[in-house]
Design a protein around this motif. Structure first.
Motif, short mmCIF file in Angstrom:
data_model
loop_
_atom_site.label_atom_id
_atom_site.label_comp_id
_atom_site.label_asym_id
_atom_site.label_seq_id
_atom_site.Cartn_x
_atom_site.Cartn_y
_atom_site.Cartn_z
N UNK A 15 0.79 -1.23 0.00
CA UNK A 15 0.00 0.00 0.00
C UNK A 15 0.83 1.28 0.00
N UNK A 16 2.13 1.19 0.33
CA UNK A 16 2.97 2.38 0.31
C UNK A 16 4.04 2.29 -0.77
N UNK A 17 4.95 1.32 -0.63
CA UNK A 17 6.07 1.24 -1.58
C UNK A 17 5.60 0.93 -2.99
N UNK A 18 4.74 -0.09 -3.13
CA UNK A 18 4.31 -0.47 -4.48
C UNK A 18 3.45 0.61 -5.13
N UNK A 19 2.56 1.23 -4.38
CA UNK A 19 1.69 2.27 -4.93
C UNK A 19 2.48 3.49 -5.40
N UNK A 20 3.60 3.78 -4.72
CA UNK A 20 4.35 5.00 -5.02
C UNK A 20 5.72 4.69 -5.63
N UNK A 21 5.88 3.50 -6.22
CA UNK A 21 7.18 3.08 -6.71
C UNK A 21 7.72 4.02 -7.78
N UNK A 22 6.84 4.68 -8.54
CA UNK A 22 7.28 5.61 -9.59
C UNK A 22 7.63 6.98 -9.04
N UNK A 23 7.22 7.26 -7.82
CA UNK A 23 7.46 8.58 -7.23
C UNK A 23 8.53 8.55 -6.13
N UNK A 24 8.73 7.39 -5.53
CA UNK A 24 9.74 7.27 -4.48
C UNK A 24 11.02 6.68 -5.05
N UNK A 25 12.14 7.07 -4.49
CA UNK A 25 13.43 6.48 -4.86
C UNK A 25 13.69 5.32 -3.90
N UNK A 26 13.34 4.11 -4.34
CA UNK A 26 13.50 2.91 -3.51
C UNK A 26 14.68 2.11 -4.03
#
Length: 223
Positions: free
Chosen positions: A140-151
């Motif tokens: 719900x956090x990392x996968x949903x925002x994978x294009x916006x967060x630098x993981x």
């Protein structure tokens, strides 16, 4: 330590006796604790793995990369008990995809559920996720925002004992009877534990023990 250091979050909500639905609910329940801390970064890990891990190297790599979040993984096949549960496959270095319940077989980048996130960013993530009713930190956090967060992904190739059920708990303990595995887990970084002033192990007359690891306070009566 009385302040800072390692903290274990019990798996129950504060106002009612029930297991947390996910990491987000667990973190939301200790939001006040997170706000009071002065450390810049938070390292999160599950309690069902035994690993001799130097978090200093992980933290240094996270800071040097400038990432929003760093995920620790190792190259392995997905453990059988987790095939129908939540697992993630992560690309090397920069994470561009996260898979939940992958169907592919064979070796892949298997997430160890160890994460590094800046404390203030983590609080903002949790606040936003909690009000939307989300439960999973990865889905719900990392996968949903994978294009916006630098993981970023951090590969760990040392010894890992993973406990997923009673069978794996028994198997991992039996593996430690082999000197190679025992040294791999305990001969790296020094591990500090709380002092236990239990009685020494008692071996009753007629008992037999060979190639065993026995904790203090045990009584051995058979073979």
């Amino acid at each position: 330590r009385k302040n800072g250091g390692l903290n274990i979050v019990p798996p129950y909500a504060q106002k009612q006796v029930k297991v947390y639905e996910g990491r987000i609910e667990a973190l939301e329940s200790i939001r006040g604790y997170l706000k009071k801390q002065t450390e810049k970064y938070v390292i999160m890990t599950d309690s069902n793995i035994a690993v001799n891990f130097d978090f200093n190297d992980l933290l240094h790599a996270h800071i040097e990369s400038g990432a929003d979040a760093t995920v620790v993984y190792r190259k392995q096949e997905i453990p059988k008990p987790l095939i129908k549960q939540s697992t993630e496959a992560l690309d090397l270095d920069h994470v561009s995809k996260i898979y939940i319940n992958p169907t592919e077989m064979g070796e892949m980048n298997f997430c160890l559920n160890i994460y590094v996130v800046e404390r203030e960013l983590l609080i903002r993530m949790i606040d936003d996720a909690f009000v939307h009713g989300y439960t999973s930190f990865v889905r719900d956090i990392l996968e949903r925002q994978i294009e916006h967060l630098d993981v970023r992904g951090y590969c760990y190739d040392g010894y890992v004992a993973e406990i997923h059920d009673m069978k794996s708990y028994f198997e991992e303990n039996m593996k430690l009877l082999e000197e190679e595995n025992l040294n791999a887990l305990f001969s790296g970084n020094q591990i500090y534990t709380k002092i236990r002033d239990d009685n020494p192990t008692r071996y009753i007359n007629g008992s037999k023990a060979q190639n065993v690891m026995v904790a203090d306070g045990c009584v051995i009566e058979g073979d």
